[in-house]
Structures are given as structure tokens and as C-alpha cells.
Design a protein around this motif. Structure first.
Motif, PDB file in Angstrom:
ATOM      1  N   CYS A 190       0.827  -1.211   0.000  1.00  0.00           N
ATOM      2  CA  CYS A 190       0.000   0.000   0.000  1.00  0.00           C
ATOM      3  C   CYS A 190       0.862   1.261   0.000  1.00  0.00           C
ATOM      4  O   CYS A 190       0.450   2.292  -0.508  1.00  0.00           O
ATOM      5  CB  CYS A 190      -0.954  -0.002   1.193  1.00  0.00           C
ATOM      6  SG  CYS A 190      -2.194  -1.288   1.042  1.00  0.00           S
ATOM      7  N   THR A 235      -1.723   3.684  -5.198  1.00  0.00           N
ATOM      8  CA  THR A 235      -2.278   2.376  -5.553  1.00  0.00           C
ATOM      9  C   THR A 235      -3.688   2.550  -6.101  1.00  0.00           C
ATOM     10  O   THR A 235      -4.247   3.653  -6.054  1.00  0.00           O
ATOM     11  CB  THR A 235      -2.366   1.450  -4.324  1.00  0.00           C
ATOM     12  OG1 THR A 235      -3.358   1.995  -3.435  1.00  0.00           O
ATOM     13  CG2 THR A 235      -1.044   1.352  -3.596  1.00  0.00           C
ATOM     14  N   LEU A 265      -6.235   1.362  -4.758  1.00  0.00           N
ATOM     15  CA  LEU A 265      -7.199   1.248  -3.653  1.00  0.00           C
ATOM     16  C   LEU A 265      -8.092   2.472  -3.583  1.00  0.00           C
ATOM     17  O   LEU A 265      -7.601   3.602  -3.642  1.00  0.00           O
ATOM     18  CB  LEU A 265      -6.457   1.159  -2.316  1.00  0.00           C
ATOM     19  CG  LEU A 265      -6.038  -0.181  -1.728  1.00  0.00           C
ATOM     20  CD1 LEU A 265      -5.520   0.044  -0.332  1.00  0.00           C
ATOM     21  CD2 LEU A 265      -7.177  -1.177  -1.733  1.00  0.00           C
TER      22      LEU A 265
END
Lengths: 278, 197
Positions: free
Chosen positions: A115, A157, A159
Motif C-alpha cells: 500500500c 495504488t 485502492l
């Protein structure tokens, strides 16, 4: 460090709900070995920290029926080092045991490294190198992404704000016969200046069927180099240097280019030299 | 503010603290144990290493709230005598050796073998890095009783020492390892002259 609210959810669903409720200012913290350094420097100043420490099913290693290895995102490097893994999956233990230093490995996690998406970290390089899949939980449900799509840019990322990386899935053993990882750093506990991964699969008679070369450190995200499966170290190194496009002529870039060349040549030659499946 | 309760060297310490309090700050300022040193505050120097539930961590890079409820062992907790307060800072007190000792050996009542070996081998100069070095080596040697000099160097890769050049620290670790394996160690320090030993 800027002030923040400390939150300790017990389940992934609860954690996702907290991230959603607190919006942009909320950050996930696992071991905190990267995040806390950034917070102390005030490079980031989250308003809420959502700790994964109490979510017990995020740490640990299990094997799926098809042989895929599911590594919980909050598994520490130290736990990975101690794990007894079969075949080439053992490289994960070796890579985890040879980064940072002993106290940091007790706190740092594989998911945290991914992450953080720091180009110098080993875990993103390794995950892309063996074509791992990352499992993500979010408010909209579960999804999975190949590691190379998860890493968007240095420090970024795929995410979403209300999503959590839950597991890193290494492909089943037959996917590769040999995996080799090499990196270069000045001091043992430094992050790598450059690293290279070679994953090789052979056909029944030992003829190379597929060769996946990944270079990290020199580019914002790990770069997969396309080469012929039979390519030797020297040929692969030339392709890798061309693929990472380190064109600038300054000394630092020239140095990196040299490292990429050497590391790729080494990993590929070592992979071809290894007999059987390891 | 957040309530945090830790067991530090067997003693329960609880306090209402700011969420930003580092474990290092909790150990030094709340528990009052200043043997754990604040060196770089960025997880590089290793002077702040303590054990959390049996695993060494750099306490400057861990929040106290992250380890709420954990058992902490600091340099003061390695052997009972070092729970006594320090009157005067000396080379010995920095190594965690509070009584003048001649050619000390590690015994449960007296010293941890790593501390005894540090004292014997003169592995302490200014002493600032010593608490972290001792904590990491203790943890490492418990897991790896028969290290090579190279293994020891890798084990303390995250601990910086600006005085000794590490030679005597590695000597001490090798002697401590021998003592922890149950072997007899010499009364006088034996300095390894080369790293190939």
C-alpha cells in the motif's frame, strides 16, 4: 505529528465502514513502519487512523485447494520469515527475511509495503515478479487485482478511499519452476536502489516455456520486461535496460541503468542454472 | 486522549495519553525508565529497541496505543538488579551494570549474559547505543544460539554505533552466545582480531 483519532475495529467490514464514515482524512495503519515515519515528518496528517491490529483474520498464511498461497495483508515480515513454504513460494520468506532490520521486520507487514507502493520496497517487486493477485475489500464488496495493476505510481495504488487490501495471493506452485530475486542496496538495512525478479516456467523436457522478468526501484512502479522464454542473461539484461527507459545521462541514472543490467543478467542466469523446481 | 495500559518489566503502567505518544515516550516519560534511549526518532539508529510481547521493536516508530495491553521488556528488565535506580551515570550503568563488577558473568540474579559480555569485552564506549544493541542481541541469540560473526553483524544492522566500530560489540555477542549455550567463558575478554574468526 498532527493530532488524529485512534480507531480499532474488530472486523474488516467495521474497518471499511469507518473509512467510509471518516472520508479522505482516514488512513489504515497496520504495523505503521512506513506511515508513522511519514506522519512524524508531517508528509501526511490523517485525521483518523484505522488500526488493523485487532482484525485477526488479516494476519496469517493459508493454502487454497489449488495450491495458491493466501498471505493476509497484515502478516509481518517476521512471520513470513518463519513460515515454512513449499517450492518457489519459499522465496517470499527469504525476501521478507532480508529487508530492513530485525526490529522493523517484527512490525512491518507485506500489505503495508504494497500500500505504501514505494518503488524501492521489495514486496511490490516480488508480488509483480511472481504475478501475485491482491484481494481488496470495500464498501462495494470484494475485488481482486493483479499486483501490477494495483501499483499505479510511486506512492499510489488502485485502492479506493474506503477499501482495504486484505490478502496477497501467490499463484499455485506449478505456475513457476524457479523464482529468483536479487537486489542492490548500500547498507544491509537500506531499501533497494534497484531489484530484479525472474520467474521461469519450464516444459516437461526442461525447455523454458515462459520467462517473466520484473525490474523495480529504477522506475515508479515495477516494470515487467517482455522477453523470449529462451533468452539468456545478457539478452534479457539488454531488453530490461531498454524497457525501463532510463535515458537521462546524469550519473545517478547511469548508475541505476548499470544496476538494472547487472541484476537482470544475474537473476536470469541463476534461474536457467537451477535444475528442477525450486 | 486515550487510556493505555502496558505491563512494563512486570509492572502495570496505565495512563491517559495523547494518541500521538510514541511507545518510546511512554516508556521514558510515563513509566519513567530512561534506559531506553531516544536517538534518531526515525527508526534508523536502534537505540530505542524494546521487546513487545517477546519481539523486539523500535519503540520510536510504534504508537503506544498500537500496543495497548502488551508486555514490554526494556533494558532495565533484563535482570532484577537493574530495576534499582541509577545514582550516577557511568560506563557500567550505561551497560545496565549497576554494581561495580570484576569480570562479571551472566547469572539470573546478576546480569544477562549479553550485558556481562558487553562489560567484559569493553563493547561500551559512550554507551548511547548500548541498550538497543543489548536488546536486539538478546533477542537474536535466543533464536540463533550458534551465530557466525557475519550473522551477528546482520542481526545488528539496524543499530548504529558511532564509537566502537562494532568490533568489540561483535566480540561481546560471540562470547554471550557461548555463555548462553552453556559454555565456559574466559575471565578476561578475548578480542577476535579478525572478522574471519
Amino acid at each position: 505529528m498532527r493530532p488524529f483519532t485512534w480507531l480499532t475495529p474488530e472486523t474488516t467490514e467495521e474497518a471499511v465502514a469507518l473509512l467510509r464514515a471518516h472520508g479522505e482524512g482516514a488512513r489504515v495503519i497496520a504495523g505503521g513502519q512506513t506511515l508513522l515515519l511519514a506522519m512524524k515528518e508531517r508528509l501526511v496528517g490523517p485525521s483518523h487512523l484505522v488500526s488493523l491490529a485487532r482484525i485477526t483474520d488479516l494476519a496469517g498464511i493459508t493454502t487454497e485447494p489449488d495450491g495458491a498461497l493466501v498471505v493476509g495483508a497484515a502478516t509481518t515480515y517476521a512471520a513470513l520469515t518463519r513460515a515454512e513454504l513449499p517450492g518457489w513460494q519459499r522465496r517470499l520468506s527469504e525476501v521478507a527475511g532480508d529487508l530492513a532490520d530485525r526490529p522493523v521486520r517484527n512490525r512491518g507487514t507485506i500489505g503495508g509495503a504494497l500500500c505504501a507502493a514505494d518503488p524501492r520496497f521489495d514486496m511490490p517487486a516480488f508480488a509483480v515478479g511472481v504475478d501475485a493477485e491482491l484481494r481488496i475489500s470495500g464498501a462495494a464488496g470484494e475485488r481482486a487485482l493483479p499486483a501490477h495493476e494495483f501499483l499505479v505510481d510511486a506512492g499510489r495504488t488502485a485502492l479506493g478511499q474506503d477499501e482495504i487490501l486484505t490478502a496477497v495471493v501467490l499463484p499455485p506452485l506449478p505456475t513457476w519452476d524457479v523464482v529468483v530475486f536479487e537486489k542492490f542496496r548500500h547498507r544491509v538495512f537500506d531499501a533497494a536502489i534497484a531489484s530484479a525478479v525472474c520467474a521461469l516456467r519450464r516444459e516437461d523436457h526442461g525447455v523454458p516455456a515462459s520467462l517473466r522478468i520484473t525490474v523495480a526501484g529504477a522506475t515508479p512502479t515495477p516494470t515487467v520486461v517482455l522477453v523470449d522464454a529462451a533468452a539468456d542473461g545478457a539478452a534479457a539484461a539488454e531488453s530490461a535496460v531498454a524497457a525501463v527507459r532510463l535515458d537521462s545521462s546524469d550519473e545517478a541514472t547511469r548508475y541505476r541503468r548499470e544496476l538494472v543490467h547487472t541484476l537482470v543478467r544475474r537473476v536470469v542466469d541463476r534461474a536457467h542454472a537451477q535444475q528442477g523446481s525450486v | 486522549m486515550q487510556k493505555v495500559c502496558l505491563t512494563v518489566n512486570g509492572r502495570e503502567v496505565s495512563a491517559e495519553i495523547d494518541e500521538r505518544t510514541l511507545l518510546l515516550e511512554f516508556v521514558r516519560d510515563v513509566a519513567g525508565l530512561t534506559g531506553t534511549h531516544n536517538g534518531c526518532l526515525e527508526a534508523r539508529c536502534g537505540c530505542c529497541v524494546v521487546e513487545v510481547d517477546g519481539d523486539v521493536v523500535k519503540s520510536c516508530n510504534v504508537l503506544a496505543v498500537q500496543v495497548d495491553g502488551a508486555e514490554i521488556t526494556t533494558i532495565e528488565g533484563l535482570a532484577p538488579q537493574r530495576l534499582a535506580p541509577v545514582d550516577q551515570i557511568t560506563t557500567q550503568s550505561l551497560a545496565g551494570v549497576y554494581r561495580p563488577v570484576e569480570a562479571v558473568r551472566g547469572t539470573p540474579e546478576d546480569l544477562h549474559p549479553v550485558q556481562a559480555a558487553f562489560h567484559r569485552c569493553h563493547a561500551v564506549q559512550c554507551g548511547f547505543c548500548t541498550p538497543g544493541m543489548v536488546m536486539v542481541l538478546k533477542d537474536y541469540l535466543e533464536e540463533n544460539p550458534e551465530p557466525t560473526r557475519d550473522d551477528v553483524r546482520r542481526a545488528i544492522a539496524g543499530n548504529l554505533c558511532r564509537c566502537t566500530g562494532y568490533q568489540h560489540i561483535v566480540d561481546a555477542a560471540m562470547e554471550a552466545a557461548a555463555e548462553m549455550r552453556g559454555e565456559r567463558v574466559p575471565d578476561r575478554p578475548t578480542h577476535g582480531s579478525t572478522d574471519g574468526a
